[in-house]
Design a protein around this motif. Structure first.
Motif, PDB file in Angstrom:
ATOM      1  N   ALA A  56       0.839  -1.208   0.000  1.00 36.01           N
ATOM      2  CA  ALA A  56       0.000   0.000   0.000  1.00 36.01           C
ATOM      3  C   ALA A  56       0.869   1.252   0.000  1.00 36.01           C
ATOM      4  O   ALA A  56       0.648   2.180  -0.791  1.00 36.01           O
ATOM      5  CB  ALA A  56      -0.934  -0.006   1.213  1.00 36.01           C
ATOM      6  N   TYR A  57       1.890   1.285   0.841  1.00 38.56           N
ATOM      7  CA  TYR A  57       2.781   2.450   0.918  1.00 38.56           C
ATOM      8  C   TYR A  57       3.551   2.638  -0.393  1.00 38.56           C
ATOM      9  O   TYR A  57       3.729   3.759  -0.854  1.00 38.56           O
ATOM     10  CB  TYR A  57       3.747   2.314   2.087  1.00 38.56           C
ATOM     11  N   GLU A  58       3.986   1.539  -0.995  1.00 37.70           N
ATOM     12  CA  GLU A  58       4.707   1.639  -2.273  1.00 37.70           C
ATOM     13  C   GLU A  58       3.815   2.230  -3.359  1.00 37.70           C
ATOM     14  O   GLU A  58       4.255   3.065  -4.145  1.00 37.70           O
ATOM     15  CB  GLU A  58       5.232   0.257  -2.703  1.00 37.70           C
ATOM     16  N   GLU A  59       2.551   1.799  -3.401  1.00 32.59           N
ATOM     17  CA  GLU A  59       1.604   2.323  -4.393  1.00 32.59           C
ATOM     18  C   GLU A  59       1.326   3.806  -4.138  1.00 32.59           C
ATOM     19  O   GLU A  59       1.258   4.597  -5.075  1.00 32.59           O
ATOM     20  CB  GLU A  59       0.292   1.529  -4.367  1.00 32.59           C
ATOM     21  N   LEU A  60       1.162   4.161  -2.872  1.00 34.20           N
ATOM     22  CA  LEU A  60       0.920   5.568  -2.530  1.00 34.20           C
ATOM     23  C   LEU A  60       2.116   6.437  -2.918  1.00 34.20           C
ATOM     24  O   LEU A  60       1.946   7.561  -3.397  1.00 34.20           O
ATOM     25  CB  LEU A  60       0.636   5.713  -1.031  1.00 34.20           C
ATOM     26  N   GLU A  61       3.309   5.903  -2.747  1.00 34.60           N
ATOM     27  CA  GLU A  61       4.514   6.652  -3.122  1.00 34.60           C
ATOM     28  C   GLU A  61       4.600   6.780  -4.645  1.00 34.60           C
ATOM     29  O   GLU A  61       4.900   7.844  -5.173  1.00 34.60           O
ATOM     30  CB  GLU A  61       5.763   5.977  -2.562  1.00 34.60           C
ATOM     31  N   LYS A  62       4.283   5.704  -5.338  1.00 33.39           N
ATOM     32  CA  LYS A  62       4.308   5.712  -6.805  1.00 33.39           C
ATOM     33  C   LYS A  62       3.304   6.731  -7.357  1.00 33.39           C
ATOM     34  O   LYS A  62       3.567   7.421  -8.339  1.00 33.39           O
ATOM     35  CB  LYS A  62       3.989   4.313  -7.344  1.00 33.39           C
ATOM     36  N   ASP A  63       2.141   6.864  -6.675  1.00 34.83           N
ATOM     37  CA  ASP A  63       1.110   7.802  -7.097  1.00 34.83           C
ATOM     38  C   ASP A  63       1.385   9.234  -6.639  1.00 34.83           C
ATOM     39  O   ASP A  63       0.604  10.138  -6.933  1.00 34.83           O
ATOM     40  CB  ASP A  63      -0.259   7.362  -6.574  1.00 34.83           C
ATOM     41  N   GLY A  64       2.467   9.427  -5.877  1.00 36.68           N
ATOM     42  CA  GLY A  64       2.848  10.777  -5.453  1.00 36.68           C
ATOM     43  C   GLY A  64       2.131  11.290  -4.217  1.00 36.68           C
ATOM     44  O   GLY A  64       2.182  12.482  -3.915  1.00 36.68           O
ATOM     45  N   PHE A  65       1.483  10.399  -3.483  1.00 38.33           N
ATOM     46  CA  PHE A  65       0.773  10.833  -2.279  1.00 38.33           C
ATOM     47  C   PHE A  65       1.662  10.855  -1.042  1.00 38.33           C
ATOM     48  O   PHE A  65       1.408  11.621  -0.118  1.00 38.33           O
ATOM     49  CB  PHE A  65      -0.447   9.947  -2.018  1.00 38.33           C
ATOM     50  N   ILE A  66       2.674   9.982  -1.027  1.00 38.89           N
ATOM     51  CA  ILE A  66       3.580   9.975   0.119  1.00 38.89           C
ATOM     52  C   ILE A  66       5.030   9.928  -0.362  1.00 38.89           C
ATOM     53  O   ILE A  66       5.296   9.581  -1.517  1.00 38.89           O
ATOM     54  CB  ILE A  66       3.310   8.789   1.089  1.00 38.89           C
ATOM     55  N   VAL A  67       5.915  10.310   0.536  1.00 38.70           N
ATOM     56  CA  VAL A  67       7.349  10.151   0.302  1.00 38.70           C
ATOM     57  C   VAL A  67       7.913   9.377   1.483  1.00 38.70           C
ATOM     58  O   VAL A  67       7.481   9.565   2.622  1.00 38.70           O
ATOM     59  CB  VAL A  67       8.093  11.507   0.154  1.00 38.70           C
TER      60      VAL A  67
END
Length: 126
Positions: A56-67
């Motif tokens: 989930a975190y990897e997908e969120l990072e890929k989508d630019g929502f988290i770093v």
């Protein structure tokens, strides 16, 4: 940050996490630089696999929502408000297309559909 996982949902758990975090960002409940729980902590809190949380975190990072910062954790990324609005509008359009197709199947007129939307939106009628 409160995330609720539904075991009865057809949606995979990692997608439920992604969706809820994105919604919190879009609503402004999570702001730029806010820290997220560690992958291990979130997995423990939700009683799910660390692998699921990591995905989930990897997908969120890929989508630019988290770093993610090695050794420090994961944080809400700077967001372009217009881009977020466009993403949300695209999701709404897809849902509206689905609703329109359903209304055509049951022979609901355009006027009846509009009236239903107005009522649900909180306005009486046109």
């Amino acid at each position: 940050m409160k995330i609720i996982i539904s075991n009865t949902s057809k949606e995979p758990i990692y997608e439920q996490i992604i969706k809820q975090i994105k919604e919190l960002v879009l609503k402004g409940e999570l702001q730029e630089s806010d820290s997220l729980p560690s992958i291990r902590q979130l997995a423990k809190d939700l009683q799910i696999s660390v692998i699921t949380t990591k995905r989930a975190y990897e997908e969120l990072e890929k989508d630019g929502f988290i770093v993610s910062v090695v050794g420090k954790g994961s944080f809400i990324a700077s967001q372009n408000k217009e881009l977020l609005k466009e993403r949300r509008l695209k999701i709404m359009e897809e849902k509206l297309i689905e609703i329109i197709e359903e209304s055509k199947i049951i022979d609901l007129s355009k006027e009846e559909l509009i009236e239903m939307v107005l009522i649900l939106y909180g306005d009486d009628v046109i």
